[in-house]
Motif scaffolding. Structure first.
Motif, PDB file in Angstrom:
ATOM      1  N   GLN A   1       1.198 -47.873 -29.474  1.00 35.33           N
ATOM      2  CA  GLN A   1       1.423 -47.252 -28.162  1.00 35.33           C
ATOM      3  C   GLN A   1       2.649 -47.864 -27.507  1.00 35.33           C
ATOM      4  O   GLN A   1       3.493 -47.153 -26.957  1.00 35.33           O
ATOM      5  N   GLU A   2       2.774 -49.175 -27.546  1.00 32.79           N
ATOM      6  CA  GLU A   2       3.944 -49.845 -26.973  1.00 32.79           C
ATOM      7  C   GLU A   2       5.222 -49.392 -27.684  1.00 32.79           C
ATOM      8  O   GLU A   2       6.233 -49.094 -27.028  1.00 32.79           O
ATOM      9  N   ALA A   3       5.181 -49.318 -29.001  1.00 32.44           N
ATOM     10  CA  ALA A   3       6.350 -48.870 -29.759  1.00 32.44           C
ATOM     11  C   ALA A   3       6.718 -47.430 -29.401  1.00 32.44           C
ATOM     12  O   ALA A   3       7.897 -47.098 -29.244  1.00 32.44           O
ATOM     13  N   LEU A   4       5.711 -46.568 -29.256  1.00 30.66           N
ATOM     14  CA  LEU A   4       5.955 -45.177 -28.908  1.00 30.66           C
ATOM     15  C   LEU A   4       6.528 -45.060 -27.493  1.00 30.66           C
ATOM     16  O   LEU A   4       7.464 -44.294 -27.253  1.00 30.66           O
ATOM     17  N   GLU A   5       5.984 -45.825 -26.548  1.00 32.28           N
ATOM     18  CA  GLU A   5       6.503 -45.806 -25.183  1.00 32.28           C
ATOM     19  C   GLU A   5       7.980 -46.204 -25.158  1.00 32.28           C
ATOM     20  O   GLU A   5       8.795 -45.567 -24.487  1.00 32.28           O
ATOM     21  N   LEU A   6       8.334 -47.247 -25.910  1.00 28.87           N
ATOM     22  CA  LEU A   6       9.728 -47.688 -25.972  1.00 28.87           C
ATOM     23  C   LEU A   6      10.608 -46.623 -26.614  1.00 28.87           C
ATOM     24  O   LEU A   6      11.724 -46.356 -26.160  1.00 28.87           O
ATOM     25  N   HIS A   7      10.103 -45.992 -27.652  1.00 31.61           N
ATOM     26  CA  HIS A   7      10.847 -44.925 -28.316  1.00 31.61           C
ATOM     27  C   HIS A   7      11.096 -43.761 -27.349  1.00 31.61           C
ATOM     28  O   HIS A   7      12.217 -43.256 -27.246  1.00 31.61           O
ATOM     29  N   LEU A   8      10.061 -43.355 -26.637  1.00 32.28           N
ATOM     30  CA  LEU A   8      10.189 -42.229 -25.710  1.00 32.28           C
ATOM     31  C   LEU A   8      11.143 -42.542 -24.558  1.00 32.28           C
ATOM     32  O   LEU A   8      11.866 -41.663 -24.091  1.00 32.28           O
ATOM     33  N   GLU A   9      11.164 -43.804 -24.108  1.00 33.59           N
ATOM     34  CA  GLU A   9      12.085 -44.207 -23.040  1.00 33.59           C
ATOM     35  C   GLU A   9      13.538 -44.032 -23.456  1.00 33.59           C
ATOM     36  O   GLU A   9      14.403 -43.783 -22.616  1.00 33.59           O
ATOM     37  N   CYS A  10      13.818 -44.161 -24.740  1.00 31.45           N
ATOM     38  CA  CYS A  10      15.189 -44.089 -25.245  1.00 31.45           C
ATOM     39  C   CYS A  10      15.657 -42.657 -25.492  1.00 31.45           C
ATOM     40  O   CYS A  10      16.835 -42.439 -25.781  1.00 31.45           O
ATOM     41  N   LEU A  11      14.757 -41.698 -25.402  1.00 35.03           N
ATOM     42  CA  LEU A  11      15.130 -40.315 -25.663  1.00 35.03           C
ATOM     43  C   LEU A  11      15.908 -39.718 -24.499  1.00 35.03           C
ATOM     44  O   LEU A  11      15.653 -40.036 -23.338  1.00 35.03           O
ATOM     45  N   SER A  12      16.829 -38.822 -24.817  1.00 32.84           N
ATOM     46  CA  SER A  12      17.546 -38.076 -23.784  1.00 32.84           C
ATOM     47  C   SER A  12      16.556 -37.126 -23.112  1.00 32.84           C
ATOM     48  O   SER A  12      15.504 -36.819 -23.669  1.00 32.84           O
ATOM     49  N   PRO A  13      16.894 -36.615 -21.928  1.00 40.85           N
ATOM     50  CA  PRO A  13      15.986 -35.677 -21.245  1.00 40.85           C
ATOM     51  C   PRO A  13      15.610 -34.467 -22.106  1.00 40.85           C
ATOM     52  O   PRO A  13      14.458 -34.042 -22.108  1.00 40.85           O
TER      53      PRO A  13
END
Length: 82
Positions: free
Chosen positions: A46-58
Protein backbone atom coordinates in the motif's frame (compact mmCIF):
# COMPACT_ATOMS: atom_id res chain seq x y z
CA UNK A 1 -0.97 -20.45 -3.04
CA UNK A 2 -1.97 -16.97 -4.17
CA UNK A 3 -4.93 -14.95 -3.01
CA UNK A 4 -6.44 -11.74 -4.35
CA UNK A 5 -6.96 -8.79 -2.03
CA UNK A 6 -7.66 -5.11 -2.54
CA UNK A 7 -5.60 -2.00 -1.71
CA UNK A 8 -6.82 1.52 -2.47
CA UNK A 9 -9.39 -0.03 -4.79
CA UNK A 10 -6.86 -1.99 -6.84
CA UNK A 11 -6.53 -5.79 -6.94
CA UNK A 12 -3.46 -7.14 -5.13
CA UNK A 13 -2.06 -10.64 -5.52
CA UNK A 14 -0.63 -12.12 -2.33
CA UNK A 15 1.75 -15.08 -2.51
CA UNK A 16 3.17 -17.07 0.39
CA UNK A 17 6.83 -17.74 -0.36
CA UNK A 18 8.80 -20.90 0.40
CA UNK A 19 10.52 -19.11 3.30
CA UNK A 20 7.06 -18.33 4.81
CA UNK A 21 7.26 -14.61 3.97
CA UNK A 22 4.65 -12.97 1.73
CA UNK A 23 4.89 -11.09 -1.57
CA UNK A 24 2.20 -8.64 -2.65
CA UNK A 25 1.80 -7.37 -6.23
CA UNK A 26 -0.49 -4.71 -7.75
CA UNK A 27 -0.71 -5.83 -11.40
CA UNK A 28 -2.31 -2.59 -12.62
CA UNK A 29 0.99 -0.77 -11.96
CA UNK A 30 3.45 -3.64 -11.56
CA UNK A 31 4.12 -2.43 -8.00
CA UNK A 32 5.30 -5.09 -5.56
CA UNK A 33 6.54 -5.44 -2.01
CA UNK A 34 6.98 -8.11 0.63
CA UNK A 35 6.74 -8.72 4.36
CA UNK A 36 7.17 -11.35 7.02
CA UNK A 37 3.37 -11.52 7.45
CA UNK A 38 0.41 -10.95 5.14
CA UNK A 39 -0.45 -7.77 7.05
CA UNK A 40 3.10 -6.43 6.71
CA UNK A 41 3.22 -7.25 2.98
CA UNK A 42 -0.14 -5.54 2.44
CA UNK A 43 0.95 -2.47 4.42
CA UNK A 44 4.21 -2.31 2.47
CA UNK A 45 2.57 -2.65 -0.94
CA UNK A 46 0.00 0.00 0.00
CA UNK A 47 2.82 2.41 0.86
CA UNK A 48 4.60 1.58 -2.40
CA UNK A 49 1.39 2.08 -4.38
CA UNK A 50 0.65 5.41 -2.66
CA UNK A 51 4.15 6.64 -3.55
CA UNK A 52 3.75 5.43 -7.12
CA UNK A 53 0.39 7.19 -7.50
CA UNK A 54 1.82 10.44 -6.07
CA UNK A 55 4.38 10.48 -8.89
CA UNK A 56 1.81 10.15 -11.66
CA UNK A 57 0.82 13.12 -13.80
CA UNK A 58 -2.81 14.29 -13.49
CA UNK A 59 -3.78 12.50 -16.71
CA UNK A 60 -2.17 9.25 -15.51
CA UNK A 61 -3.99 9.59 -12.18
CA UNK A 62 -7.26 9.74 -14.11
CA UNK A 63 -6.27 6.56 -15.95
CA UNK A 64 -5.38 4.98 -12.61
CA UNK A 65 -8.83 5.70 -11.23
CA UNK A 66 -10.37 3.99 -14.25
CA UNK A 67 -8.07 0.99 -13.71
CA UNK A 68 -9.65 0.34 -10.31
CA UNK A 69 -12.63 -1.19 -12.05
CA UNK A 70 -11.10 -2.54 -15.24
CA UNK A 71 -8.17 -4.74 -14.13
CA UNK A 72 -8.75 -8.26 -15.52
CA UNK A 73 -7.83 -10.62 -12.68
CA UNK A 74 -7.79 -13.68 -14.89
CA UNK A 75 -4.70 -12.31 -16.65
CA UNK A 76 -2.80 -12.16 -13.35
CA UNK A 77 -0.50 -15.08 -12.67
CA UNK A 78 0.68 -16.02 -9.19
CA UNK A 79 4.44 -16.06 -9.00
CA UNK A 80 7.19 -15.39 -6.54
CA UNK A 81 8.82 -11.96 -6.55
CA UNK A 82 12.43 -12.03 -5.50
Amino acid sequence: MASTLNVLGFPVRMVKEKNNSYSAWVPAFNVASQGDTQKEALTNVQEALELHLECLSPSKRTEAEKAKIHVPLKSVHARAFH
